[in-house]
Write an enzyme that holds these catalytic residues in place. Structure first.
Site, PDB file in Angstrom:
ATOM      1  N   ASN A  58       0.974  -1.273  -0.082  1.00  0.00           N
ATOM      2  CA  ASN A  58       0.065  -0.194  -0.074  1.00  0.00           C
ATOM      3  C   ASN A  58       1.076   1.300   0.096  1.00  0.00           C
ATOM      4  OD1 ASN A  58      -2.223  -1.787   0.163  1.00  0.00           O
ATOM      5  ND2 ASN A  58      -2.627  -1.426   2.220  1.00  0.00           N
ATOM      6  N   HIS A  82       5.898  -0.583  -2.302  1.00  0.00           N
ATOM      7  CA  HIS A  82       5.878   0.147  -3.653  1.00  0.00           C
ATOM      8  C   HIS A  82       5.717   1.736  -3.693  1.00  0.00           C
ATOM      9  CE1 HIS A  82       3.253  -3.872  -5.147  1.00  0.00           C
ATOM     10  NE2 HIS A  82       4.711  -3.837  -5.171  1.00  0.00           N
ATOM     11  N   CYS A 107      18.383  19.982  -6.636  1.00  0.00           N
ATOM     12  CA  CYS A 107      19.166  20.374  -8.049  1.00  0.00           C
ATOM     13  C   CYS A 107      18.437  21.702  -8.941  1.00  0.00           C
ATOM     14  CB  CYS A 107      19.239  19.318  -8.989  1.00  0.00           C
ATOM     15  SG  CYS A 107      17.683  18.686  -9.687  1.00  0.00           S
ATOM     16  N   ALA A 159     -11.010  -7.525   6.903  1.00  0.00           N
ATOM     17  CA  ALA A 159      -9.626  -7.616   7.519  1.00  0.00           C
ATOM     18  C   ALA A 159      -9.981  -6.970   9.015  1.00  0.00           C
ATOM     19  CB  ALA A 159      -8.715  -6.745   6.834  1.00  0.00           C
TER      20      ALA A 159
HETATM   21  P1  NAD Z   1      -5.903  -5.561  -4.970  1.00  0.00           P
HETATM   22  O1  NAD Z   1      -6.882  -4.391  -5.054  1.00  0.00           O
HETATM   23  O2  NAD Z   1      -5.490  -6.289  -6.206  1.00  0.00           O
HETATM   24  O3  NAD Z   1      -6.470  -6.715  -4.182  1.00  0.00           O
HETATM   25  C1  NAD Z   1      -7.146  -6.624  -2.840  1.00  0.00           C
HETATM   26  C2  NAD Z   1      -7.690  -7.650  -2.078  1.00  0.00           C
HETATM   27  O4  NAD Z   1      -8.351  -7.364  -0.702  1.00  0.00           O
HETATM   28  C3  NAD Z   1      -8.498  -8.584  -2.960  1.00  0.00           C
HETATM   29  O5  NAD Z   1      -8.215  -9.955  -2.646  1.00  0.00           O
HETATM   30  C4  NAD Z   1     -10.028  -8.389  -2.088  1.00  0.00           C
HETATM   31  O6  NAD Z   1     -10.593  -9.432  -1.998  1.00  0.00           O
HETATM   32  C5  NAD Z   1      -9.350  -8.212  -0.720  1.00  0.00           C
HETATM   33  N1  NAD Z   1     -10.245  -7.440   0.221  1.00  0.00           N
HETATM   34  C6  NAD Z   1     -11.066  -6.485  -0.219  1.00  0.00           C
HETATM   35  N2  NAD Z   1     -11.865  -5.920   0.831  1.00  0.00           N
HETATM   36  C7  NAD Z   1     -11.288  -6.492   1.822  1.00  0.00           C
HETATM   37  C8  NAD Z   1     -11.649  -6.506   3.379  1.00  0.00           C
HETATM   38  N3  NAD Z   1     -12.408  -5.512   3.726  1.00  0.00           N
HETATM   39  N4  NAD Z   1     -10.751  -7.255   4.097  1.00  0.00           N
HETATM   40  C9  NAD Z   1      -9.927  -8.301   3.567  1.00  0.00           C
HETATM   41  N5  NAD Z   1      -9.491  -8.193   2.331  1.00  0.00           N
HETATM   42  C10 NAD Z   1     -10.398  -7.466   1.447  1.00  0.00           C
HETATM   43  O7  NAD Z   1      -4.818  -5.256  -4.115  1.00  0.00           O
HETATM   44  P2  NAD Z   1      -3.196  -5.499  -4.093  1.00  0.00           P
HETATM   45  O8  NAD Z   1      -3.034  -7.004  -3.929  1.00  0.00           O
HETATM   46  O9  NAD Z   1      -2.655  -4.656  -2.900  1.00  0.00           O
HETATM   47  O10 NAD Z   1      -2.432  -4.914  -5.331  1.00  0.00           O
HETATM   48  C11 NAD Z   1      -2.880  -3.741  -5.874  1.00  0.00           C
HETATM   49  C12 NAD Z   1      -1.723  -2.680  -6.018  1.00  0.00           C
HETATM   50  O11 NAD Z   1      -2.321  -1.192  -6.032  1.00  0.00           O
HETATM   51  C13 NAD Z   1      -0.886  -2.471  -4.857  1.00  0.00           C
HETATM   52  O12 NAD Z   1       0.541  -2.802  -5.306  1.00  0.00           O
HETATM   53  C14 NAD Z   1      -0.726  -1.122  -4.316  1.00  0.00           C
HETATM   54  O13 NAD Z   1       0.337  -0.495  -4.309  1.00  0.00           O
HETATM   55  C15 NAD Z   1      -2.018  -0.512  -5.155  1.00  0.00           C
HETATM   56  N6  NAD Z   1      -3.044   0.216  -4.329  1.00  0.00           N
HETATM   57  C16 NAD Z   1      -2.947   0.753  -3.150  1.00  0.00           C
HETATM   58  C17 NAD Z   1      -3.877   1.051  -2.217  1.00  0.00           C
HETATM   59  C18 NAD Z   1      -3.542   1.656  -1.105  1.00  0.00           C
HETATM   60  O14 NAD Z   1      -2.454   2.394  -0.648  1.00  0.00           O
HETATM   61  N7  NAD Z   1      -4.517   1.787  -0.035  1.00  0.00           N
HETATM   62  C19 NAD Z   1      -5.233   1.289  -2.882  1.00  0.00           C
HETATM   63  C20 NAD Z   1      -5.266   0.479  -4.124  1.00  0.00           C
HETATM   64  C21 NAD Z   1      -4.107   0.195  -4.753  1.00  0.00           C
END
Ligand code: NAD
Length: 235
Positions: A94, A111, A141, A222
């Site tokens: 995140n 990331h 710079c 979560a």
């Molecule tokens: P993803 O969005 O691909 O997957 C999210 C996962 O979380 C899914 O499997 C979903 O089923 C699960 N999920 C959704 N709500 C939930 C809850 N309440 N409790 C538990 N699980 C839950 O996310 P990813 O795998 O982190 O990959 C996405 C990329 O996008 C990351 O590399 C990140 O850098 C970026 N991103 C970051 C943020 C943030 O910083 N909060 C938000 C969106 C995307």
């Protein structure tokens, strides 16, 4: 065996209940934008102003969200385990700051972070609370227009990989929380952990793409299942 060294890998799902949208759930769009437009070097080269505006909005939106019960439970787990002579490394995909605001220490942002930017001319990395634009001057710079979000985009190399892999090879429990298992190299961490003898646990809303690699999967939000699991570990 008593659990002493835990690695926690978190993804967008852990912040969902705080009000930050995930990625995959929304059909491959990030806040209504195609991923290629806002999360690749090519997208940035095509329209830097649009990409900067996108991250400016995400950065500003952090002011309206709070850590939820899952972030807070992990911070408690970390401080308790350290007090008992163990260790908990929190590695997050995140880019939000909710782990730190929930009380976690030394969070590893593989990331990047919304509240960091860097200069592509001199590689100066810095904290950033405000908007940046194509007119921003690098304080190091003095070049104009070379400041970009410090986010690892698709096709770029994640940060801290050596430290993360070293830690995974010596942990005795690897836990993945709220991640779809679609983005490598993070999606492959579970296999490294298993190979080196760690137990593996997945906590997610639904089984991730690599769910079958885990010894155990617990499904739910979560905000509920993470505090329940932390209570169990600390009991
Ligand atoms: P993803 O969005 O691909 O997957 C999210 C996962 O979380 C899914 O499997 C979903 O089923 C699960 N999920 C959704 N709500 C939930 C809850 N309440 N409790 C538990 N699980 C839950 O996310 P990813 O795998 O982190 O990959 C996405 C990329 O996008 C990351 O590399 C990140 O850098 C970026 N991103 C970051 C943020 C943030 O910083 N909060 C938000 C969106 C995307």
């Amino acid at each position: 065996m008593t659990t002493k060294n835990i690695i926690i890998l978190t993804g967008a799902g852990i912040s969902a209940e705080s009000g930050i949208k995930t990625f995959r759930d929304a059909g491959g769009l990030w806040e209504d934008h195609p991923v290629e437009q806002v999360a690749t070097p090519e997208g940035y080269a095509a329209d830097p102003a649009l990409v900067q505006r996108f991250y400016n909005l995400r950065r500003a939106a952090l002011k309206d969200v709070k850590p939820n019960a899952a972030h807070i439970a992990l911070a408690t787990l970390q401080s308790e385990m350290i007090a008992r002579g163990g260790d908990v490394m929190i590695v997050t995909q995140n880019v939000d700051d909710l782990h730190a605001r929930g009380g976690a220490q030394n969070v590893v942002h593989m990331h990047g972070e919304l509240k960091r930017v860097f200069c592509t001319a001199c590689d100066h990395h810095m904290d950033c609370d405000d908007d940046i634009s194509v007119e921003t001057t690098c304080p190091a710079c003095k070049t104009i227009g070379t400041t970009r979000p410090d986010i690892v985009w698709f096709g770029e190399i994640p940060y801290h990989m050596d430290a993360i892999e070293r830690a995974i090879k010596t942990c005795d429990l690897f836990v993945s929380i709220g991640t779809s298992g679609a983005v490598y190299p993070a999606a492959g961490f579970v296999q490294i952990a298993s190979h080196y003898g760690a137990k593996t646990l997945e906590l997610n809303l639904e089984p991730s793409q690599g769910s079958y690699h885990f010894d155990e999967t617990r499904l739910g939000k979560a905000g509920s299942i993470v505090p329940a699991w932390v209570e169990e570990i600390l009991a």
